[in-house]
Scaffold this motif. Structure first.
Motif, PDB file in Angstrom:
ATOM      1  N   ARG A 177       0.871  -1.098   0.000  1.00  0.00           N
ATOM      2  CA  ARG A 177      -0.024   0.117  -0.158  1.00  0.00           C
ATOM      3  C   ARG A 177       0.810   1.454   0.002  1.00  0.00           C
ATOM      4  O   ARG A 177       2.001   1.272   0.410  1.00  0.00           O
ATOM      5  CB  ARG A 177      -1.086   0.032   1.172  1.00  0.00           C
ATOM      6  CG  ARG A 177      -1.918  -1.199   1.405  1.00  0.00           C
ATOM      7  CD  ARG A 177      -2.884  -1.218   0.294  1.00  0.00           C
ATOM      8  NE  ARG A 177      -3.930  -2.259   0.389  1.00  0.00           N
ATOM      9  CZ  ARG A 177      -3.582  -3.348  -0.309  1.00  0.00           C
ATOM     10  NH1 ARG A 177      -2.689  -3.525  -1.378  1.00  0.00           N
ATOM     11  NH2 ARG A 177      -4.524  -4.494  -0.133  1.00  0.00           N
ATOM     12  N   ASP A 226      -5.289   4.736   5.635  1.00  0.00           N
ATOM     13  CA  ASP A 226      -6.837   4.998   5.621  1.00  0.00           C
ATOM     14  C   ASP A 226      -7.358   4.964   7.112  1.00  0.00           C
ATOM     15  O   ASP A 226      -7.088   3.911   7.812  1.00  0.00           O
ATOM     16  CB  ASP A 226      -7.410   3.971   4.848  1.00  0.00           C
ATOM     17  CG  ASP A 226      -8.968   4.138   4.623  1.00  0.00           C
ATOM     18  OD1 ASP A 226      -9.289   5.553   4.834  1.00  0.00           O
ATOM     19  OD2 ASP A 226      -9.662   3.449   4.094  1.00  0.00           O
ATOM     20  N   HIS A 255      -7.780 -13.258  11.196  1.00  0.00           N
ATOM     21  CA  HIS A 255      -8.714 -12.091  10.429  1.00  0.00           C
ATOM     22  C   HIS A 255      -8.129 -11.620   9.266  1.00  0.00           C
ATOM     23  O   HIS A 255      -6.926 -11.267   9.110  1.00  0.00           O
ATOM     24  CB  HIS A 255      -9.115 -11.007  11.367  1.00  0.00           C
ATOM     25  CG  HIS A 255     -10.013 -11.413  12.414  1.00  0.00           C
ATOM     26  ND1 HIS A 255     -11.347 -11.410  12.539  1.00  0.00           N
ATOM     27  CD2 HIS A 255      -9.687 -11.627  13.546  1.00  0.00           C
ATOM     28  CE1 HIS A 255     -11.805 -11.589  13.625  1.00  0.00           C
ATOM     29  NE2 HIS A 255     -10.762 -12.038  14.464  1.00  0.00           N
ATOM     30  N   GLU A 256      -8.785 -11.665   8.023  1.00  0.00           N
ATOM     31  CA  GLU A 256      -8.201 -11.273   6.718  1.00  0.00           C
ATOM     32  C   GLU A 256      -8.233  -9.764   6.641  1.00  0.00           C
ATOM     33  O   GLU A 256      -7.483  -9.051   6.138  1.00  0.00           O
ATOM     34  CB  GLU A 256      -8.742 -11.778   5.628  1.00  0.00           C
ATOM     35  CG  GLU A 256      -8.672 -13.200   5.645  1.00  0.00           C
ATOM     36  CD  GLU A 256      -9.155 -14.005   4.218  1.00  0.00           C
ATOM     37  OE1 GLU A 256      -9.855 -13.254   3.269  1.00  0.00           O
ATOM     38  OE2 GLU A 256      -9.296 -15.200   4.180  1.00  0.00           O
ATOM     39  N   GLU A 257      -9.561  -9.078   7.308  1.00  0.00           N
ATOM     40  CA  GLU A 257      -9.517  -7.719   7.262  1.00  0.00           C
ATOM     41  C   GLU A 257      -8.618  -6.824   8.193  1.00  0.00           C
ATOM     42  O   GLU A 257      -8.101  -7.438   9.075  1.00  0.00           O
ATOM     43  CB  GLU A 257     -11.064  -7.278   7.450  1.00  0.00           C
ATOM     44  CG  GLU A 257     -11.281  -7.318   9.044  1.00  0.00           C
ATOM     45  CD  GLU A 257     -11.881  -8.679   9.438  1.00  0.00           C
ATOM     46  OE1 GLU A 257     -12.260  -8.900  10.481  1.00  0.00           O
ATOM     47  OE2 GLU A 257     -11.722  -9.845   8.627  1.00  0.00           O
ATOM     48  N   LYS A 258      -8.237  -5.680   7.899  1.00  0.00           N
ATOM     49  CA  LYS A 258      -7.437  -4.847   8.694  1.00  0.00           C
ATOM     50  C   LYS A 258      -8.105  -4.640   9.917  1.00  0.00           C
ATOM     51  O   LYS A 258      -9.176  -4.300  10.246  1.00  0.00           O
ATOM     52  CB  LYS A 258      -7.129  -3.437   8.103  1.00  0.00           C
ATOM     53  CG  LYS A 258      -6.146  -2.731   8.596  1.00  0.00           C
ATOM     54  CD  LYS A 258      -5.918  -1.386   8.073  1.00  0.00           C
ATOM     55  CE  LYS A 258      -7.299  -0.532   8.072  1.00  0.00           C
ATOM     56  NZ  LYS A 258      -7.245   0.782   7.485  1.00  0.00           N
ATOM     57  N   ARG A 259      -7.152  -4.914  11.251  1.00  0.00           N
ATOM     58  CA  ARG A 259      -7.595  -4.686  12.604  1.00  0.00           C
ATOM     59  C   ARG A 259      -6.575  -3.425  13.188  1.00  0.00           C
ATOM     60  O   ARG A 259      -5.332  -4.272  13.411  1.00  0.00           O
ATOM     61  CB  ARG A 259      -7.864  -5.822  13.177  1.00  0.00           C
ATOM     62  CG  ARG A 259      -9.118  -6.757  12.629  1.00  0.00           C
ATOM     63  CD  ARG A 259      -9.162  -8.051  13.363  1.00  0.00           C
ATOM     64  NE  ARG A 259      -9.913  -7.775  14.704  1.00  0.00           N
ATOM     65  CZ  ARG A 259      -9.402  -8.540  15.746  1.00  0.00           C
ATOM     66  NH1 ARG A 259      -8.253  -9.150  15.679  1.00  0.00           N
ATOM     67  NH2 ARG A 259     -10.042  -8.189  16.874  1.00  0.00           N
ATOM     68  N   ASN A 299      -2.866  -6.155  12.790  1.00  0.00           N
ATOM     69  CA  ASN A 299      -2.721  -7.540  12.407  1.00  0.00           C
ATOM     70  C   ASN A 299      -2.082  -7.727  11.171  1.00  0.00           C
ATOM     71  O   ASN A 299      -1.822  -6.655  10.251  1.00  0.00           O
ATOM     72  CB  ASN A 299      -4.203  -8.237  12.527  1.00  0.00           C
ATOM     73  CG  ASN A 299      -5.149  -7.699  11.331  1.00  0.00           C
ATOM     74  OD1 ASN A 299      -5.056  -6.467  11.065  1.00  0.00           O
ATOM     75  ND2 ASN A 299      -5.915  -8.542  10.719  1.00  0.00           N
ATOM     76  N   CYS A 345      -1.985  -8.326   7.639  1.00  0.00           N
ATOM     77  CA  CYS A 345      -2.685  -8.153   6.465  1.00  0.00           C
ATOM     78  C   CYS A 345      -2.060  -7.158   5.352  1.00  0.00           C
ATOM     79  O   CYS A 345      -1.175  -6.306   5.793  1.00  0.00           O
ATOM     80  CB  CYS A 345      -3.974  -8.065   6.543  1.00  0.00           C
ATOM     81  SG  CYS A 345      -4.068  -6.251   7.483  1.00  0.00           S
ATOM     82  N   ASP A 346      -2.244  -7.231   4.135  1.00  0.00           N
ATOM     83  CA  ASP A 346      -1.550  -6.265   3.203  1.00  0.00           C
ATOM     84  C   ASP A 346      -2.046  -4.861   3.215  1.00  0.00           C
ATOM     85  O   ASP A 346      -1.104  -4.018   3.136  1.00  0.00           O
ATOM     86  CB  ASP A 346      -1.993  -6.845   1.780  1.00  0.00           C
ATOM     87  CG  ASP A 346      -1.341  -8.205   1.186  1.00  0.00           C
ATOM     88  OD1 ASP A 346      -0.487  -8.606   1.952  1.00  0.00           O
ATOM     89  OD2 ASP A 346      -2.039  -8.595   0.020  1.00  0.00           O
ATOM     90  N   ASP A 347      -3.083  -4.801   3.963  1.00  0.00           N
ATOM     91  CA  ASP A 347      -3.647  -3.348   4.031  1.00  0.00           C
ATOM     92  C   ASP A 347      -2.715  -2.567   5.137  1.00  0.00           C
ATOM     93  O   ASP A 347      -2.774  -1.329   5.079  1.00  0.00           O
ATOM     94  CB  ASP A 347      -5.037  -3.469   4.532  1.00  0.00           C
ATOM     95  CG  ASP A 347      -6.136  -3.623   3.489  1.00  0.00           C
ATOM     96  OD1 ASP A 347      -5.615  -3.650   2.204  1.00  0.00           O
ATOM     97  OD2 ASP A 347      -7.252  -3.896   3.965  1.00  0.00           O
TER      98      ASP A 347
END
Length: 578
Positions: free
Chosen positions: A215, A219, A296-300, A317, A319-321
């Motif tokens: 990234r 965000d 969890h795959e989503e950003k935390r 966590n 993840c790519d984000d």
């Protein structure tokens, strides 16, 4: 203990403690070299199908057989010519049937290796006293020479003649870490699972260090979480490091997963690396765990107040984000700001400089504003006017600092960072090139390309400077008068608390946006407390005669990106002179 060699997410970790290659034979026989060949073949299969297809059919369409054969051919090429190699085993003749293609393959392999982030590591079982730093530096230099010499020997043997131009590139490790095991700190029982992770004591890197991340913008904001995300988790010492940092005056342990090591390296140009004597037996003010795989795959991304142990916890966590340095830097600043507000100090999202003019006058100036408002650009304008107006300029903070009301009633500013994480486009080209020998560049060919560079020292940012000017950076209103002071305190507070700016692409925001007190890193989350502190501090500054107002940077106005901050800086210097 770290493995001898790992490769993941475009990063190669080389453990010199377990395996150090000091000759070609060791290098080409190493587990690490075979892993690089294996990984390279998978990239070749995807990105250079013609070359891959040409060779793979000679190796029974078996990637492992292809890899093993390449390793063997490379070993032969360091001591034999092609005729001798073919006599030993005729199946290697395929490598010399089309020499130009094989040379292209060698170049692709070399380029693939150099595109990786290559980090060497040494682990000490006990704290060292400096000699190991010298040896580690020499070991990195010798390893670099070995890689270059091996590559050149192999390619020149295939070509049949020597290169006529030699480029002394960084071909070994472009960064290195000295780690200390068994560091004893005052670790609460909930965090015993963190205690095995080695502490970084020394960072070595070869500038310019260029990294690429998934990234290139950040965000959202970080919110408080209701439960402790790191209580009773266990971090594997094979995969995690601790960067002990001074974030302002807050001792902070930053735990990061090795797959995000480029962000860990970025910390060394941004925050002061704490010495062992400052954290052995101590409890940190803050802990940040960056890159924990929690399923969890989503950003935390959030923070938690551990009131029982008086430690502020940050969490991101795996993840790519989160693969952008802004998530490392801004969480640490959020933790810092929340902690400072609890101690009665007011965090400032902005830049502060101590300027001594050639006429003998001296002023301490704060320019406050959210991302893209013109803080760093104003500092750049100050720097460019150096010869005309300035005798000396010290940067107290480039992005985040805090105010404290001293015992004598004065308001002083302190910094949090010794470095700056700035947009390359916002730097004067000559200055950007001057920083090549110190900078860590992130996504340099993309929108919002960034460089992390040191701009001050910890002694300077922690000294404390009395505030003379408190200016809000207005980047969207074009006016002839660039500096406007406000006599009405309530009106001034309103402008600063509105935190208006036109978004410039440093985050995912667009258009004219507002953020409370231009600071979504603490004051937004703790608004009730922040409002009390804002009124307390602005009243005190007004009482002390601090000039409060706006500086119109014009940064978001088309065609005024460079000229706007320069004109504002010139007008400000004229006011100080008068």
């Amino acid at each position: 203990m770290l493995n001898e060699f790992t490769i993941s997410r475009g990063k190669a970790m080389i453990n010199f403690s377990l395996k150090y290659c000091d000759n070609r034979q060791k290098l080409l026989n190493s587990y690490g070299f075979k892993k690089v060949i294996d990984s390279f073949i998978q990239v070749l299969k995807k990105d250079n199908v013609i070359i891959y297809d040409y060779y793979i059919k000679y190796f029974n369409n078996n990637d492992d057989e292809f890899a093993q054969s390449l390793v063997q051919v490379f070993k032969f090429l360091t001591v034999c010519d092609e005729n001798e190699i073919v006599k030993v085993d005729n199946r290697y003749s395929v490598c010399f049937a089309d020499k130009d293609l094989f040379i292209e393959l060698i170049e692709l392999l070399y380029s693939y290796w150099r595109r990786l982030d290559r980090i060497s590591v040494v682990r000490n079982s006990s704290l060292g006293e400096g000699l190991q730093d010298v040896r580690f530096t020499q070991a990195n230099s010798q390893f670099n020479d070995l890689i270059l010499a091996t590559y050149r020997r192999i390619e020149e043997t295939v070509m049949g003649f020597q290169h006529r131009v030699y480029r002394q590139l960084i071909a070994g490790a472009n960064a290195g870490l000295i780690l200390n095991d068994e560091v004893s700190w005052n670790c609460p029982i909930e965090y015993k699972g963190l205690s095995a992770v080695p502490f970084i004591s020394t960072v070595i890197f070869q500038p310019p260090l260029i990294t690429y991340t998934k990234r290139n913008t950040r965000d959202g904001i970080f919110h408080e979480h209701s439960s402790n995300p790191i209580a009773n988790i266990s971090l594997n010492d094979d995969e995690w490091f601790v960067f002990p940092a001074w974030v302002g005056n807050m001792l902070t342990f930053v735990y990061f997963h090795k797959d995000f090591i480029d962000h860990g390296l970025g910390l060394s140009n941004l925050f002061e690396l704490a010495t062992p004597s400052s954290y052995i037996g101590k409890k940190p003010d803050m802990i940040y765990v960056f890159g924990y795989a929690d399923g969890h795959e989503e950003k935390r991304t959030f923070y938690y107040k551990d009131k029982q142990n008086d430690i502020l916890i940050g969490y991101a966590n795996y993840c790519d984000d989160i693969d952008y340095f802004g998530y490392m830097k801004k969480m640490l600043l959020t933790l810092h700001n929340v902690k400072q507000m609890e101690l009665g100090r007011l965090p400032i999202h902005g830049a502060m400089v101590n300027i001594a003019l050639k006429n003998g006058k001296e002023s301490n100036i704060i320019i406050m504003g959210d991302s893209g408002a013109g803080k760093s650009e104003s500092l750049e304008a100050f720097r460019n006017l150096n010869e005309k107006y300035i005798r000396h300029m010290r940067i107290i903070f480039d992005d985040m600092g805090y105010l404290n009301i001293e015992a004598d009633g004065s308001v002083k500013g302190y910094g949090t960072e010794i470095g700056a994480f700035v947009r390359v486009d916002d730097l004067d080209p000559s200055y950007a090139y001057q920083q090549l020998d110190r900078g860590i560049y992130t996504n340099p060919d993309k929108v919002n390309a960034r460089v992390t560079i040191p701009v001050s020292t910890y002694e300077v940012i922690s000294k404390g400077y009395k505030v003379d000017y408190m200016l809000y950076a207005n980047n969207y209103t074009e006016t002839d008068q660039k500096i406007k002071f406000m006599d009405n305190l309530d009106q001034a507070i309103q402008v600063f608390e509105d935190g208006a700016r036109k978004a410039k692409g440093t985050t995912t925001e667009v258009g004219l946006v507002k953020s409370y007190f231009a600071n979504p890193f603490g004051p937004v989350q703790e608004r009730e407390l922040a409002e009390k502190l804002v009124r307390q501090y602005f009243s005190k500054m007004n009482e002390n005669g601090v000039k409060i107002g706006e500086i119109h940077t014009s940064l978001a106005i088309e065609g005024r990106t460079k000229e706007g901050p320069r004109l504002a800086a010139e007008e400000l210097f004229s006011l100080i002179n008068d």
